[in-house]
Write a protein that holds these residues in place. Structure first.
Motif, PDB file in Angstrom:
ATOM      1  N   GLU A  77       0.930  -1.200  -0.045  1.00  0.00           N
ATOM      2  CA  GLU A  77      -0.049  -0.002  -0.013  1.00  0.00           C
ATOM      3  C   GLU A  77       0.894   1.118   0.089  1.00  0.00           C
ATOM      4  O   GLU A  77       0.623   2.160  -0.818  1.00  0.00           O
ATOM      5  CB  GLU A  77      -0.915   0.054   1.221  1.00  0.00           C
ATOM      6  CG  GLU A  77      -1.967   1.162   1.324  1.00  0.00           C
ATOM      7  CD  GLU A  77      -2.977   0.944   2.510  1.00  0.00           C
ATOM      8  OE1 GLU A  77      -3.181   1.936   2.872  1.00  0.00           O
ATOM      9  OE2 GLU A  77      -3.210   0.004   3.002  1.00  0.00           O
ATOM     10  N   ARG A  78       1.865   1.126   0.832  1.00  0.00           N
ATOM     11  CA  ARG A  78       3.001   2.254   0.887  1.00  0.00           C
ATOM     12  C   ARG A  78       3.504   2.535  -0.173  1.00  0.00           C
ATOM     13  O   ARG A  78       3.899   3.829  -1.055  1.00  0.00           O
ATOM     14  CB  ARG A  78       4.035   2.173   1.842  1.00  0.00           C
ATOM     15  CG  ARG A  78       3.234   2.408   3.373  1.00  0.00           C
ATOM     16  CD  ARG A  78       3.383   3.485   3.932  1.00  0.00           C
ATOM     17  NE  ARG A  78       2.950   3.565   5.113  1.00  0.00           N
ATOM     18  CZ  ARG A  78       3.770   3.632   6.275  1.00  0.00           C
ATOM     19  NH1 ARG A  78       5.014   3.711   6.166  1.00  0.00           N
ATOM     20  NH2 ARG A  78       3.441   3.717   7.577  1.00  0.00           N
ATOM     21  N   LEU A  79       3.951   1.563  -1.067  1.00  0.00           N
ATOM     22  CA  LEU A  79       4.833   1.786  -2.327  1.00  0.00           C
ATOM     23  C   LEU A  79       3.850   2.433  -3.438  1.00  0.00           C
ATOM     24  O   LEU A  79       4.045   3.310  -4.156  1.00  0.00           O
ATOM     25  CB  LEU A  79       5.010   0.229  -2.919  1.00  0.00           C
ATOM     26  CG  LEU A  79       6.293  -0.131  -2.128  1.00  0.00           C
ATOM     27  CD1 LEU A  79       6.708  -1.701  -2.551  1.00  0.00           C
ATOM     28  CD2 LEU A  79       7.809   0.588  -2.103  1.00  0.00           C
ATOM     29  N   LEU A  80       2.596   1.585  -3.569  1.00  0.00           N
ATOM     30  CA  LEU A  80       1.621   2.318  -4.429  1.00  0.00           C
ATOM     31  C   LEU A  80       1.216   3.905  -4.103  1.00  0.00           C
ATOM     32  O   LEU A  80       1.062   4.564  -5.093  1.00  0.00           O
ATOM     33  CB  LEU A  80       0.306   1.456  -4.612  1.00  0.00           C
ATOM     34  CG  LEU A  80       0.255   0.336  -5.171  1.00  0.00           C
ATOM     35  CD1 LEU A  80      -1.013  -0.478  -4.992  1.00  0.00           C
ATOM     36  CD2 LEU A  80       0.460   0.384  -6.559  1.00  0.00           C
ATOM     37  N   ALA A  81       1.061   4.111  -3.012  1.00  0.00           N
ATOM     38  CA  ALA A  81       0.659   5.560  -2.474  1.00  0.00           C
ATOM     39  C   ALA A  81       1.717   6.471  -2.997  1.00  0.00           C
ATOM     40  O   ALA A  81       1.604   7.726  -3.192  1.00  0.00           O
ATOM     41  CB  ALA A  81       0.296   5.594  -0.978  1.00  0.00           C
ATOM     42  N   GLY A  82       3.076   5.774  -2.792  1.00  0.00           N
ATOM     43  CA  GLY A  82       4.171   6.688  -3.092  1.00  0.00           C
ATOM     44  C   GLY A  82       4.698   6.514  -4.781  1.00  0.00           C
ATOM     45  O   GLY A  82       5.593   7.077  -5.111  1.00  0.00           O
ATOM     46  N   GLY A  83       3.821   5.975  -5.503  1.00  0.00           N
ATOM     47  CA  GLY A  83       3.956   5.906  -6.877  1.00  0.00           C
ATOM     48  C   GLY A  83       5.069   5.016  -7.234  1.00  0.00           C
ATOM     49  O   GLY A  83       5.674   5.250  -8.401  1.00  0.00           O
ATOM     50  N   LYS A  84       5.369   4.133  -6.389  1.00  0.00           N
ATOM     51  CA  LYS A  84       6.537   3.250  -6.904  1.00  0.00           C
ATOM     52  C   LYS A  84       5.873   1.909  -7.359  1.00  0.00           C
ATOM     53  O   LYS A  84       5.994   0.823  -6.724  1.00  0.00           O
ATOM     54  CB  LYS A  84       7.438   2.978  -5.608  1.00  0.00           C
ATOM     55  CG  LYS A  84       8.092   4.243  -4.981  1.00  0.00           C
ATOM     56  CD  LYS A  84       8.933   4.111  -3.660  1.00  0.00           C
ATOM     57  CE  LYS A  84       9.382   5.405  -2.868  1.00  0.00           C
ATOM     58  NZ  LYS A  84      10.162   5.183  -1.840  1.00  0.00           N
ATOM     59  N   GLN A  85       5.501   2.033  -8.619  1.00  0.00           N
ATOM     60  CA  GLN A  85       4.580   1.056  -9.235  1.00  0.00           C
ATOM     61  C   GLN A  85       5.951  -0.205  -9.557  1.00  0.00           C
ATOM     62  O   GLN A  85       5.521  -1.327  -9.305  1.00  0.00           O
ATOM     63  CB  GLN A  85       4.262   1.316 -10.557  1.00  0.00           C
ATOM     64  CG  GLN A  85       3.433   0.337 -11.292  1.00  0.00           C
ATOM     65  CD  GLN A  85       2.015  -0.232 -10.573  1.00  0.00           C
ATOM     66  OE1 GLN A  85       1.479   0.747  -9.936  1.00  0.00           O
ATOM     67  NE2 GLN A  85       1.935  -1.179 -10.361  1.00  0.00           N
ATOM     68  N   ALA A  86       7.082   0.058  -9.865  1.00  0.00           N
ATOM     69  CA  ALA A  86       7.788  -0.930 -10.435  1.00  0.00           C
ATOM     70  C   ALA A  86       8.229  -1.761  -9.249  1.00  0.00           C
ATOM     71  O   ALA A  86       8.416  -3.100  -9.282  1.00  0.00           O
ATOM     72  CB  ALA A  86       9.118  -0.308 -11.172  1.00  0.00           C
ATOM     73  N   MET A  87       8.565  -0.973  -8.296  1.00  0.00           N
ATOM     74  CA  MET A  87       8.874  -1.916  -6.821  1.00  0.00           C
ATOM     75  C   MET A  87       7.823  -2.373  -6.180  1.00  0.00           C
ATOM     76  O   MET A  87       7.962  -3.607  -5.809  1.00  0.00           O
ATOM     77  CB  MET A  87       9.528  -0.724  -5.651  1.00  0.00           C
ATOM     78  CG  MET A  87      10.294  -1.244  -4.635  1.00  0.00           C
ATOM     79  SD  MET A  87      11.059  -0.034  -3.642  1.00  0.00           S
ATOM     80  CE  MET A  87      12.184   0.804  -4.668  1.00  0.00           C
ATOM     81  N   TYR A  88       6.428  -2.029  -6.420  1.00  0.00           N
ATOM     82  CA  TYR A  88       5.183  -2.793  -6.029  1.00  0.00           C
ATOM     83  C   TYR A  88       5.167  -4.098  -6.868  1.00  0.00           C
ATOM     84  O   TYR A  88       4.914  -5.098  -6.217  1.00  0.00           O
ATOM     85  CB  TYR A  88       4.241  -1.943  -6.272  1.00  0.00           C
ATOM     86  CG  TYR A  88       3.005  -2.684  -6.007  1.00  0.00           C
ATOM     87  CD1 TYR A  88       2.424  -2.919  -4.862  1.00  0.00           C
ATOM     88  CD2 TYR A  88       2.159  -2.962  -7.323  1.00  0.00           C
ATOM     89  CE1 TYR A  88       0.926  -3.416  -4.809  1.00  0.00           C
ATOM     90  CE2 TYR A  88       0.954  -3.784  -6.926  1.00  0.00           C
ATOM     91  CZ  TYR A  88       0.352  -4.095  -5.986  1.00  0.00           C
ATOM     92  OH  TYR A  88      -0.759  -4.540  -5.989  1.00  0.00           O
ATOM     93  N   ASP A  89       5.423  -4.000  -8.266  1.00  0.00           N
ATOM     94  CA  ASP A  89       5.220  -5.229  -8.879  1.00  0.00           C
ATOM     95  C   ASP A  89       6.329  -6.166  -8.661  1.00  0.00           C
ATOM     96  O   ASP A  89       6.063  -7.368  -8.645  1.00  0.00           O
ATOM     97  CB  ASP A  89       5.397  -4.610 -10.607  1.00  0.00           C
ATOM     98  CG  ASP A  89       4.362  -3.862 -10.860  1.00  0.00           C
ATOM     99  OD1 ASP A  89       3.060  -3.668 -10.228  1.00  0.00           O
ATOM    100  OD2 ASP A  89       4.408  -3.245 -12.063  1.00  0.00           O
ATOM    101  N   GLU A  90       7.519  -5.853  -8.353  1.00  0.00           N
ATOM    102  CA  GLU A  90       8.629  -6.636  -7.862  1.00  0.00           C
ATOM    103  C   GLU A  90       8.162  -7.469  -6.581  1.00  0.00           C
ATOM    104  O   GLU A  90       8.430  -8.831  -6.406  1.00  0.00           O
ATOM    105  CB  GLU A  90       9.847  -6.015  -7.807  1.00  0.00           C
ATOM    106  CG  GLU A  90      10.948  -6.913  -7.545  1.00  0.00           C
ATOM    107  CD  GLU A  90      12.394  -6.194  -7.703  1.00  0.00           C
ATOM    108  OE1 GLU A  90      13.568  -6.801  -7.388  1.00  0.00           O
ATOM    109  OE2 GLU A  90      12.683  -4.873  -7.887  1.00  0.00           O
ATOM    110  N   VAL A  91       7.797  -6.499  -5.556  1.00  0.00           N
ATOM    111  CA  VAL A  91       7.523  -7.081  -4.437  1.00  0.00           C
ATOM    112  C   VAL A  91       6.173  -8.150  -4.335  1.00  0.00           C
ATOM    113  O   VAL A  91       6.439  -9.253  -3.713  1.00  0.00           O
ATOM    114  CB  VAL A  91       7.108  -5.979  -3.252  1.00  0.00           C
ATOM    115  CG1 VAL A  91       6.379  -6.483  -2.093  1.00  0.00           C
ATOM    116  CG2 VAL A  91       8.374  -5.251  -2.930  1.00  0.00           C
ATOM    117  N   VAL A  92       5.140  -7.591  -5.002  1.00  0.00           N
ATOM    118  CA  VAL A  92       4.201  -8.651  -5.354  1.00  0.00           C
ATOM    119  C   VAL A  92       4.432  -9.830  -6.038  1.00  0.00           C
ATOM    120  O   VAL A  92       4.157 -10.967  -5.739  1.00  0.00           O
ATOM    121  CB  VAL A  92       2.900  -7.809  -5.847  1.00  0.00           C
ATOM    122  CG1 VAL A  92       1.863  -8.906  -6.321  1.00  0.00           C
ATOM    123  CG2 VAL A  92       2.427  -6.743  -5.056  1.00  0.00           C
TER     124      VAL A  92
END
Length: 291
Positions: A77-92
């Motif tokens: 949620e924090r990554l998405l809120a911060g606009g860090k889509q690439a990092m979000y995709d990697e973590v998920v």
């Protein structure tokens, strides 16, 4: 008909005594190589080789391994809120690499005993074993090289490299004869040989593909070197009875249960890292001037 290899077992129940105190509270498999823990490199290798189902064998205090490959809603949620889509995709994506499950080895009785814990998971199928201490990096996944040999010849496969005479006495030694290219027929092996019992300088390093009959062999395998049930002893029986294939795999192996191996992995991966490679290379050149 030879069955395809779709399952893998990663024994990660060791205590990490060679890298204490770093491994006192954190599993050695979670020690980072730049920005990914060692265990992730091993899982990714298996997935690249076509493995779909993975069993990681753990013990007490290794819950971090499970957490790493699980979802983390608050972080996501924090990554998405911060606009860090690439990092979000990697973590998920970590939670969807493969079907990963876990079992505890309740007593540390050796690698052979750890593998025997996987019997229900494996069933009546061949399976790959990727040792939790060994990270092997290369364009062609080492696990995949062994799987191709198994699916071609139908015999158990061990991944091997030549080591020094001094090192072979700490590992295993194999009796081999050439088949073709980097494939050999293996008909005997010995764990931690004394100098007069060395069969060759080829040793099993971190990878094998085994038929399900290995579990029947493990059931009557007596404790060997170190008073533990050695997987090598069980594979030795397999090699002597029907033969195995030894593959001198390509790729660079790093021993993550060894302080020097950890540092070698850190440095060599950092030099090729897309984010920090150039800066790290410049740093090493600069620091080399002061040595």
């Amino acid at each position: 008909m030879i069955q395809k290899v779709r399952k893998a077992v990663i024994p990660a129940a060791g205590l990490g005594t060679r890298v204490l105190p770093a491994s006192k509270a954190m599993p050695k498999e979670m020690l980072p190589i730049v920005d990914k823990p060692a265990i992730q490199y091993i899982v990714e290798e298996a997935v690249r080789a076509g493995i779909t189902d993975i069993l990681i064998i753990t013990n007490r205090g290794k819950e971090l391994l499970e957490d790493h490959f699980d979802r983390a809603p608050e972080l996501e949620e924090r990554l998405l809120a911060g606009g860090k889509q690439a990092m979000y995709d990697e973590v998920v994506g970590l939670a969807h690499l493969a079907n990963i499950c876990y079992i505890r080895q309740k007593e540390t009785k050796g690698l052979g005993h750890a593998i025997s814990c996987a019997k229900a998971f494996v069933g009546d199928e061949p399976f790959a074993v990727l040792y939790g201490d060994d990270v092997i990096l290369g364009k062609d996944p080492a696990c995949g090289q062994l799987i191709r040999a198994y699916e071609s010849l139908g015999l158990g496969v061990v991944g091997v490299k030549q080591v020094s005479e001094e090192a072979i006495q700490r590992y295993s030694s194999l009796k081999v004869e050439p088949i073709r290219d980097n494939w050999f027929r293996c008909t005997d092996m010995i764990e931690k040989p004394t100098k007069d019992k060395i069969l060759s300088l080829y040793s099993i390093l971190g990878r094998c593909v085994l038929p399900p009959k290995i579990f029947d062999i493990l059931e009557h395998t007596a404790p060997g070197a170190g008073g533990e049930i050695q997987l090598t002893d069980a594979m030795c029986e397999l090699a002597r009875s029907e033969g195995m294939t030894a593959v001198d795999f390509t790729g660079t192996r790093y021993d993550m249960g060894n302080k020097l191996g950890i540092m070698q992995a850190q440095v060599e991966v950092a030099l090729n890292h897309p984010e920090i490679g150039a800066a790290f290379r410049a740093y090493l050149k600069e620091i080399a001037k002061t040595l």
